[in-house]
Motif scaffolding. Structure first.
Motif, mmCIF file in Angstrom:
data_model
loop_
_atom_site.group_PDB
_atom_site.id
_atom_site.type_symbol
_atom_site.label_atom_id
_atom_site.label_comp_id
_atom_site.label_asym_id
_atom_site.label_seq_id
_atom_site.Cartn_x
_atom_site.Cartn_y
_atom_site.Cartn_z
ATOM 1 N N ALA A 169 0.949 -1.231 -0.348
ATOM 2 C CA ALA A 169 0.019 0.011 0.002
ATOM 3 C C ALA A 169 0.989 1.116 -0.158
ATOM 4 N N GLY A 170 0.506 2.314 -0.503
ATOM 5 C CA GLY A 170 0.945 3.609 -0.621
ATOM 6 C C GLY A 170 0.356 4.625 -0.025
ATOM 7 N N ARG A 203 -2.794 1.748 14.434
ATOM 8 C CA ARG A 203 -1.542 1.309 13.613
ATOM 9 C C ARG A 203 -1.322 2.175 12.492
ATOM 10 N N LEU A 204 -2.444 2.552 11.912
ATOM 11 C CA LEU A 204 -2.002 3.405 10.607
ATOM 12 C C LEU A 204 -1.318 4.708 10.997
ATOM 13 N N ILE A 205 -1.449 5.281 12.022
ATOM 14 C CA ILE A 205 -0.472 6.387 12.428
ATOM 15 C C ILE A 205 0.795 6.004 12.653
ATOM 16 N N THR A 206 1.026 4.828 13.497
ATOM 17 C CA THR A 206 2.338 4.311 13.703
ATOM 18 C C THR A 206 2.877 3.680 12.624
ATOM 19 N N MET A 244 -4.185 -0.058 -0.752
ATOM 20 C CA MET A 244 -3.464 -0.820 -1.565
ATOM 21 C C MET A 244 -3.181 -0.618 -2.867
ATOM 22 N N ASP A 245 -1.885 -0.798 -3.168
ATOM 23 C CA ASP A 245 -1.691 -0.395 -4.626
ATOM 24 C C ASP A 245 -2.498 -0.831 -5.685
ATOM 25 N N GLU A 246 -2.947 -2.084 -5.690
ATOM 26 C CA GLU A 246 -3.700 -2.664 -6.814
ATOM 27 C C GLU A 246 -5.112 -2.145 -7.007
ATOM 28 N N VAL A 266 1.261 -5.680 3.229
ATOM 29 C CA VAL A 266 -0.283 -5.794 3.503
ATOM 30 C C VAL A 266 -0.392 -7.270 3.434
ATOM 31 N N PRO A 267 -0.120 -8.202 4.606
ATOM 32 C CA PRO A 267 -0.382 -9.487 4.575
ATOM 33 C C PRO A 267 -2.076 -10.074 4.241
ATOM 34 N N ILE A 268 -2.079 -10.911 3.293
ATOM 35 C CA ILE A 268 -3.248 -11.399 3.104
ATOM 36 C C ILE A 268 -3.284 -12.781 3.814
ATOM 37 N N TRP A 269 -4.351 -13.028 4.535
ATOM 38 C CA TRP A 269 -4.653 -14.085 5.149
ATOM 39 C C TRP A 269 -6.098 -14.837 4.704
ATOM 40 N N LEU A 270 -6.142 -16.097 4.058
ATOM 41 C CA LEU A 270 -7.451 -16.656 3.849
ATOM 42 C C LEU A 270 -7.659 -17.685 4.778
ATOM 43 N N THR A 271 -8.830 -17.472 5.617
ATOM 44 C CA THR A 271 -9.211 -18.339 6.801
ATOM 45 C C THR A 271 -10.641 -18.910 6.575
#
Length: 304
Positions: A169-170, A203-206, A244-246, A266-271
């Motif tokens: 992400a940017g 977390r965004l500010i951090t 996210m860039d995409e 940006v990790p992507i987890w499928l659960t």
């Protein structure tokens, strides 16, 4: 236990298999055209004849036991054989039907999932998909969803989790914002800028400060729980946002600013829950999502 040495009553076996695949006694009874008490008696009789417990009650639902899972491989083979006989007799092809609920953020629901759902409809038109568009973590154990796309690794031991990939992400702004405020040339140029917030996530500010900015909550003059709403605010020039860039690359009227800053990972987890092992429709959707998001992954990357 040697399951093959036991003589089964097929009606009891069919009741067990339907309950596993439909997820509840009521749904199984409806699928088989029986009453729920009749179905319950058949499963109880099967448990008595085998001397094992096949299901445990968890809240209002049922959870298959290890003994049930061991039995499942055998009775599923019996069910598939019976199905093949029926299909051969009737000339019909096998279909996979039923509802699958996918939990994802509204940004994912609006920008990432639609082309994947097109592919799913072509593959299995009998599956009904409900997209639960929320930034909250849907509780899969309480059946708020069947499959969840998350950016934080789930910690519940009973869930099945696959790390699909890492996205990036940017920082983005619209040409309208740049024309009004000037194009930033360094991180310090953003320290007094108005940012668009997704909820109140610190977390965004951090994360922004970790790549060289010096922001506080005061920078976030506009906040929305909806990622889609926040992104539209960015697109209309109301402030700066992280995306996210995409998603940003397919959005008109935005451009990346300070592109030399490190991107966010940006990790992507499928659960999903353990029903992945027992529900053909959930397994199909889960595998298709994993393939579409990352390409085929080896089975070793699925963890319990």
């Amino acid at each position: 236990m040697n399951w093959n040495a036991i003589s089964f009553d097929w009606n009891q076996v069919r009741a067990f298999l339907a309950t596993v695949e439909e997820g509840s006694l009521s749904a199984a009874a409806q699928a088989l055209g029986q009453s729920q008490p009749t179905l319950g008696r058949q499963i109880s009789a099967l448990e008595t004849s085998l001397g094992v417990v096949l299901f445990e009650r968890v809240g209002r639902g049922l959870e298959i036991t290890p003994s049930g899972l061991e039995l499942l491989d055998h009775v599923r083979a019996m069910g598939e054989a019976a199905g093949r006989i029926s299909l051969a007799a009737s000339g019909r092809s096998q279909v996979i039907e039923g509802q699958v609920r996918i939990s994802a953020s509204d940004v994912w629901g609006a920008h990432i999932l639609p082309p994947i759902l097109h592919q799913l409809r072509d593959t299995a038109p009998g599956i009904e998909v409900e997209v639960v568009a929320t930034s909250a973590l849907s509780d899969l154990r309480r059946r708020e969803a069947d499959i969840a796309i998350r950016h934080v690794r789930p910690t519940e031991a009973e869930l099945i989790t696959r790390h699909v990939r890492d996205s990036t992400a940017g920082i983005y702004a619209s040409p309208r914002w740049i024309a009004r405020h000037g194009r930033p040339t360094c991180a310090d140029d953003l320290n007094d800028a108005c940012f668009i917030g997704f909820g109140t996530d610190e977390r965004l500010i951090t994360g922004l400060n970790s790549i060289g900015l010096s922001l506080t909550r005061q920078n976030f003059k506009l906040i929305s729980e909806s990622g889609v709403v926040a992104w539209e605010m960015v697109r209309h020039g109301l402030g700066i946002g992280v995306m996210m860039d995409e998603v940003a690359q397919t959005t008109p009227d935005v451009e990346r600013i300070l592109p030399d800053l490190p991107p966010f990972e940006v990790p992507i987890w499928l659960t999903t829950h353990r029903e992945l092992h027992t529900s053909r429709r959930i397994r199909l959707v889960y595998d298709l999502l994993a393939s579409a998001l990352s390409g085929s992954l080896p089975a070793s990357q699925i963890s319990r």
